[in-house]
Structures are given as C-alpha cells and as structure tokens.
Design a protein around this motif. Structure first.
Motif, PDB file in Angstrom:
ATOM      1  N   THR A  45      -2.920   7.133   2.507  1.00  0.00           N
ATOM      2  CA  THR A  45      -2.252   7.658   3.697  1.00  0.00           C
ATOM      3  C   THR A  45      -2.378   6.663   4.836  1.00  0.00           C
ATOM      4  N   ILE A  46      -1.299   6.501   5.593  1.00  0.00           N
ATOM      5  CA  ILE A  46      -1.303   5.604   6.747  1.00  0.00           C
ATOM      6  C   ILE A  46      -1.315   6.446   8.013  1.00  0.00           C
ATOM      7  N   MET A  92       6.157   3.025   8.595  1.00  0.00           N
ATOM      8  CA  MET A  92       5.916   4.200   9.419  1.00  0.00           C
ATOM      9  C   MET A  92       4.637   4.914   8.980  1.00  0.00           C
ATOM     10  N   PRO A  93       3.887   5.488   9.917  1.00  0.00           N
ATOM     11  CA  PRO A  93       2.684   6.230   9.531  1.00  0.00           C
ATOM     12  C   PRO A  93       3.029   7.558   8.885  1.00  0.00           C
ATOM     13  N   ASP A  94       2.239   7.951   7.889  1.00  0.00           N
ATOM     14  CA  ASP A  94       2.347   9.300   7.340  1.00  0.00           C
ATOM     15  C   ASP A  94       1.861  10.323   8.355  1.00  0.00           C
ATOM     16  N   PHE A 115       0.840  -1.200   0.000  1.00  0.00           N
ATOM     17  CA  PHE A 115       0.000   0.000   0.000  1.00  0.00           C
ATOM     18  C   PHE A 115       0.876   1.252   0.000  1.00  0.00           C
ATOM     19  N   HIS A 116       1.910   1.255   0.854  1.00  0.00           N
ATOM     20  CA  HIS A 116       2.815   2.393   0.940  1.00  0.00           C
ATOM     21  C   HIS A 116       3.665   2.515  -0.317  1.00  0.00           C
ATOM     22  N   SER A 117       4.198   1.388  -0.801  1.00  0.00           N
ATOM     23  CA  SER A 117       5.051   1.408  -1.976  1.00  0.00           C
ATOM     24  C   SER A 117       4.309   1.932  -3.201  1.00  0.00           C
ATOM     25  N   GLY A 127       8.193  11.091   0.768  1.00  0.00           N
ATOM     26  CA  GLY A 127       7.765   9.703   0.647  1.00  0.00           C
ATOM     27  C   GLY A 127       8.660   8.722   1.359  1.00  0.00           C
ATOM     28  N   ARG A 128       9.586   9.203   2.177  1.00  0.00           N
ATOM     29  CA  ARG A 128      10.529   8.308   2.842  1.00  0.00           C
ATOM     30  C   ARG A 128       9.946   7.787   4.141  1.00  0.00           C
TER      31      ARG A 128
END
Length: 338
Positions: free
Chosen positions: A239-240, A291-293, A232-234, A330-331
């Motif tokens: 947003t997380i 990690m969460p956004d 999902f993140h990649s 985006g890191r």
C-alpha cells in the motif's frame, strides 16, 4: 495569478502539479520573486494563520549574509523498530549510493544488512519511508524491489535514445557520442540502449521480506524513487500512503545529459538524452505520478506541531489485521483528491 505564473515556469514531470509545488517550496518561489514577478526587498507579506489575518515585513538579506541551514545529522538511510518491534521502518532519503553522510557505507550493502536484521528480529510489517527521495542510482531502486518480491520480475521496459550523435553537441563542451556497442538501431530510427542492469528479467534478492509493506511517498519522490514506486504498485506488493509522486508513472527522460551553453544568451540548459520506459500491468494516467492508495495531506498545523500524519497512518496500517486498503479497482485515478 502569481502562483499560476510560478507553476508554469517551474520544470517537472508531465502534469504533476504537486511536483512543481515541491520545487517551489524548496526555494524556487524565493528565487523567482525578482525574476518572474519583479518583486524585491523589502517584502510585506499578508497571510492567514488559524483563520486570523496577519502581516509581516522583511528587509531581505543578501545571499552571502544568510544564516546557513543547520546540517542534518541523520544518516541518508537508516532502520528503526518503533514500539514493540513488530514493524520495521526503513527510511531511504536518496539512492545516491551511500547510507551514511561520510560516504563510507554503500547503500547496496546497507540494504542487504537491513533486510537481514528485519528477518532476524521477526518483524511482520515494514514501512518504507521514501519521502523527499529525489532518486539517484537506477540499480539501487531495483535492488530494493528485489528484496520485497519472491519471483522473477521486469523492472525496465526500454531505454531509448533519439540518436547516437546530436547537432547541438558543439554547445555542450566535451559531450561524446553514444558508443556504437551500447546502442541498437530500431525500425523507427531511434536507438535501444544496451547493457543496463535494470533491463531484462530480474531475480529476487536475499534476504527477502514477504510480510506487509507500506510505502510512504510524496511530491519529492522522484526519478529512481518513482521507478521503484511504479514497480511496487504494478506488482501489487503493498500500500502507498501520502501524496502523488513527482515522478511520472510510466517513466522519464534522464540518464546521460548534455549541459548546453546557448550561444547568444549564454544561458545554460540541461538536456536529458535517454527515455526510460517502465512496464506496468495496471492502468494509470501517462502524465501523472504514482497515486497513493491512502492519501494523507500535511497541514500547516502538522508542521508547526511537528506531527507526521503519514507515518502515523502507515504504522497503523502495518499493524492492523486484514487486507491493507488499495485504490478502487487498482486503478490510478488522475483526479483523485489529496
């Protein structure tokens, strides 16, 4: 000092401290008191609540006399449309295979139906609540991702075993060798695992959802759930919100496992036999979780007053106009504060 001792003795992925704290909170701390700290009943506990120092004494209760934890009546997965229905909230507590506690409704079928209902009701935002989801069946995490994406994608990079047969199998009861047809010898002497449905190019699934997605994660989001959140993140799909996951970003060691009974101590040890490697187009610390956004910390006052700040933040983001927030560049920042 005592807490550091407990943390060091608690298993978990990489250097993900919150994942170990989650295990301690779910009973590891109480089980460890007599084993690691030689602390036994009666217990005298000093604590602070809203700045005031308090003391309480507990006699201790044998396991057989403890009051059972009340059974949770909620389904293992469910769909809600709070407020005016513009945002759907899909909660999945486990990828264990079923959406209901009676184990009659397969989770795969439930997810297909849920995305159909989201489409039919015209929701423009989706909140995925994956907190406390310790994983389950690999393919179900991939299916969830397939409902959210409109193009071909990679989900697993590699599945690898160090060998087809292990010398310690004599301590593992009926442990079997890895079948030759399911493994391909690599140049480095290890074996690629063949035939897993999450390997190779994956196709999007219908019904699909193309609107804004906010995923809520926490320290107990693990295993197959961590794999989904990495994908999902990649893919920059949404947003997380919440906490760092307990699952490492680039994969894990799991799948087929051996239960060893050590010959002298008779201790039993579980040894996972497969390395799961996940692809990602983004930079991340190899020894940390997703990690969460938008980090959200749960305070003790929130627990006491039954508040859910992470859900509140997620619903607000799902409804707000404009782009949802993302981590800088985006890191994944290993030192990000929570």
């Amino acid at each position: 000092k005592l807490l550091k001792q407990f943390e060091a003795a608690t298993p978990g992925d990489g250097n993900i401290a919150v994942g170990r704290w989650g295990r301690l909170a779910r009973g590891g701390f109480l089980r460890g008191l007599p084993l690691l700290a030689d602390i036994n009943a009666p217990y005298r506990v000093t604590y602070k609540l809203r700045g005031a120092k308090k003391t309480a004494e507990f006699a201790g209760v044998p396991s057989a006399q403890r009051t059972p934890t009340p059974a949770d009546s909620k389904p293992l997965a469910y769909l809600e449309f709070p407020g005016d229905g513009k945002v759907a909230v899909l909660t999945i507590r486990t990828f264990g295979g079923f959406a209901d506690r009676d184990r009659k409704l397969p989770l795969s079928k439930f997810m297909t139906g849920a995305f159909g209902e989201i489409r039919d009701k015209g929701a423009t935002g989706l909140v995925l609540d994956l907190r406390g989801n310790g994983g389950g069946q690999d393919a179900l995490g991939k299916q969830l991702m397939a409902h959210l994406i409109d193009h071909d994608f990679d989900y697993y990079k590699d599945l690898v075993a160090n060998a087809r047969s292990f010398s310690f199998k004599k301590y593992a009861g009926d442990m079997r060798d890895l079948p030759e047809a399911q493994a391909k010898l690599r140049a480095d002497g290890r074996y690629d695992i063949l035939g897993h449905p999450n390997l190779g190019v994956q196709k999007p699934a219908e019904p699909g959802f193309r609107g804004r997605v906010i995923a809520i994660a926490d320290r107990d989001s693990f295993s197959a759930t961590g794999e989904f959140l990495t994908a999902f993140h990649s893919a920059r799909r949404g947003t997380i919100v919440g906490e760092e996951t307990g699952a490492a970003y680039f994969g894990n060691t799991s799948g087929a496992s051996a239960m060893l009974t050590l010959p002298n101590s008779k201790l039993r040890v579980i040894i996972p036999l497969m390395g799961y490697y996940l692809p990602s187009s983004r930079k991340a610390a190899a020894d940390r979780g997703v990690m969460p956004d938008v980090p959200v910390k749960l305070a003790i006052e929130d627990k006491i007053n039954k508040r859910d700040p992470a859900m509140g933040k997620a619903l607000g983001l799902a409804l707000s106009p404009g782009p949802a927030p993302r981590a800088k560049n985006g890191r994944q920042h290993a030192g990000q504060k929570r």
